[in-house]
Design an enzyme around this catalytic site. Sequence first.
Site, PDB file in Angstrom:
ATOM      1  N   GLU A  96       0.838  -1.200   0.000  1.00 55.28           N
ATOM      2  CA  GLU A  96       0.000   0.000   0.000  1.00 55.28           C
ATOM      3  C   GLU A  96       0.870   1.247   0.000  1.00 55.28           C
ATOM      4  O   GLU A  96       1.914   1.299   0.670  1.00 55.28           O
ATOM      5  CB  GLU A  96      -0.915   0.002   1.229  1.00 55.28           C
ATOM      6  CG  GLU A  96      -1.916   1.129   1.281  1.00 55.28           C
ATOM      7  CD  GLU A  96      -2.906   0.976   2.430  1.00 55.28           C
ATOM      8  OE1 GLU A  96      -3.368   2.018   2.934  1.00 55.28           O
ATOM      9  OE2 GLU A  96      -3.209  -0.176   2.815  1.00 55.28           O
ATOM     10  N   ASP A  98       0.189   5.431   0.529  1.00 52.70           N
ATOM     11  CA  ASP A  98      -0.867   6.326   0.998  1.00 52.70           C
ATOM     12  C   ASP A  98      -0.509   7.795   0.893  1.00 52.70           C
ATOM     13  O   ASP A  98       0.593   8.202   1.298  1.00 52.70           O
ATOM     14  CB  ASP A  98      -1.168   6.068   2.487  1.00 52.70           C
ATOM     15  CG  ASP A  98      -1.730   4.691   2.753  1.00 52.70           C
ATOM     16  OD1 ASP A  98      -2.330   4.110   1.842  1.00 52.70           O
ATOM     17  OD2 ASP A  98      -1.573   4.209   3.891  1.00 52.70           O
ATOM     18  N   GLU A 100      -2.554  10.734   2.754  1.00 48.88           N
ATOM     19  CA  GLU A 100      -3.659  10.996   3.675  1.00 48.88           C
ATOM     20  C   GLU A 100      -3.572  12.456   4.123  1.00 48.88           C
ATOM     21  O   GLU A 100      -2.582  12.879   4.716  1.00 48.88           O
ATOM     22  CB  GLU A 100      -3.597  10.067   4.889  1.00 48.88           C
ATOM     23  CG  GLU A 100      -3.816   8.605   4.520  1.00 48.88           C
ATOM     24  CD  GLU A 100      -3.655   7.677   5.700  1.00 48.88           C
ATOM     25  OE1 GLU A 100      -4.536   6.811   5.896  1.00 48.88           O
ATOM     26  OE2 GLU A 100      -2.653   7.798   6.418  1.00 48.88           O
TER      27      GLU A 100
END
Length: 282
Positions: A96, A98, A100
Site C-alpha cells: 500500500e 498512501d 492521507e
Amino acid sequence: MIFMCCGVEVMKVQFQMHLRSIVSASKLEKTWIWDGVLAGGEQVQLVLDQQAAAGFGSKSKYLFGNIGMYIKLVPGYSAGTVTSFYLSSNGSTHDELDFEFLGNITGQPYILQTNVYAHGVGNREQRINLWFDPTADFHYYSVNWNQNYVMFLVDNVPIRVFKNNQNLGVPYLNSQAMAVYTSLWDGSQWATEGGRVKIDWQYAPFIATYEGFNVDGCAVQNNNNLAGCAVASSNKWAQAPALTWHQTNQLKWVRHRYLVYNYCTDKMRYPTPPTECGTSIL
C-alpha cells in the site's frame, strides 16, 4: 458498479448506502450520486456527513508506473476528516502507498501524511505541512513507483523517497499489483492533533473534489502478465532513472522546511530505528 471518471473507468468502493439531493453539479455531466460519491465525466466529489463516508477505486490494477490525481481538499473547518488517495493490493500481506490529508481547524496548515506498506508491514508514516492552501485550487499528487524506489510527489515536487532495500531484508513493493482508491472519512480518533480535536458535524457536509486521474503504468489483468510487468528490461515502468540534481534539491528543500514527523526519528516508537532508516533516501 462501474462509471467513468476523469477519462478512465473506475469502480465504486462499497460504503453504506448514502443518497442525497444534488444542489450543484459544476463541470459535471450526467451526474449521479452513489454512497456519497458525486460522479461525472470531469470531476468526482466525495461527500462526508453523519450518514456515510465516501470513496471510489479503479477497475484496473498496476505493477509500477506513474500514477496521480488532482485533488481540492475540504475547505474551512475540516478537523477530524481524512481525505485519501492511495494504491493498495489485497490480503494480510498487502502492499500500500498512501496520501492521507489530515483535516484542520480553519486557518491552520493542512498536514499530508504518507505511508508505505510492503508485504503487510507498515507504520512508516511521514508528515509534512503543505506550503500552499490545498483547498483553494486543485493540486497534483502522484507516485513514481519502480523497481528501485517509490517517490511521492506534490505538483511534481518530490516529498519522499522509499528505496528498495531488499538486500537488507526490508520488504519492497515489487510483486503485488495495486488498484487506485480514494476516500473521505471520519478519522476523529487520530487525525487532528492526535485525536484531541474531533470532527464537528455542524460544518457538514464535508466535500473533497477529485479530477484529472492520470496513469502511465503496467496494467495487470488477472495476474496473467504480473511477471512481465516486474521485468525492467521489458517494462519501461519498472525501470528506475536516478533522481535529477533538481529533484534532489527539491526533496531536500521540502524535508528541511516542511517535514514535521518522521517515523525514523521517533524513538518512543522505535528505540532502534527500522533498518531502512539507516540508508540514504537518494
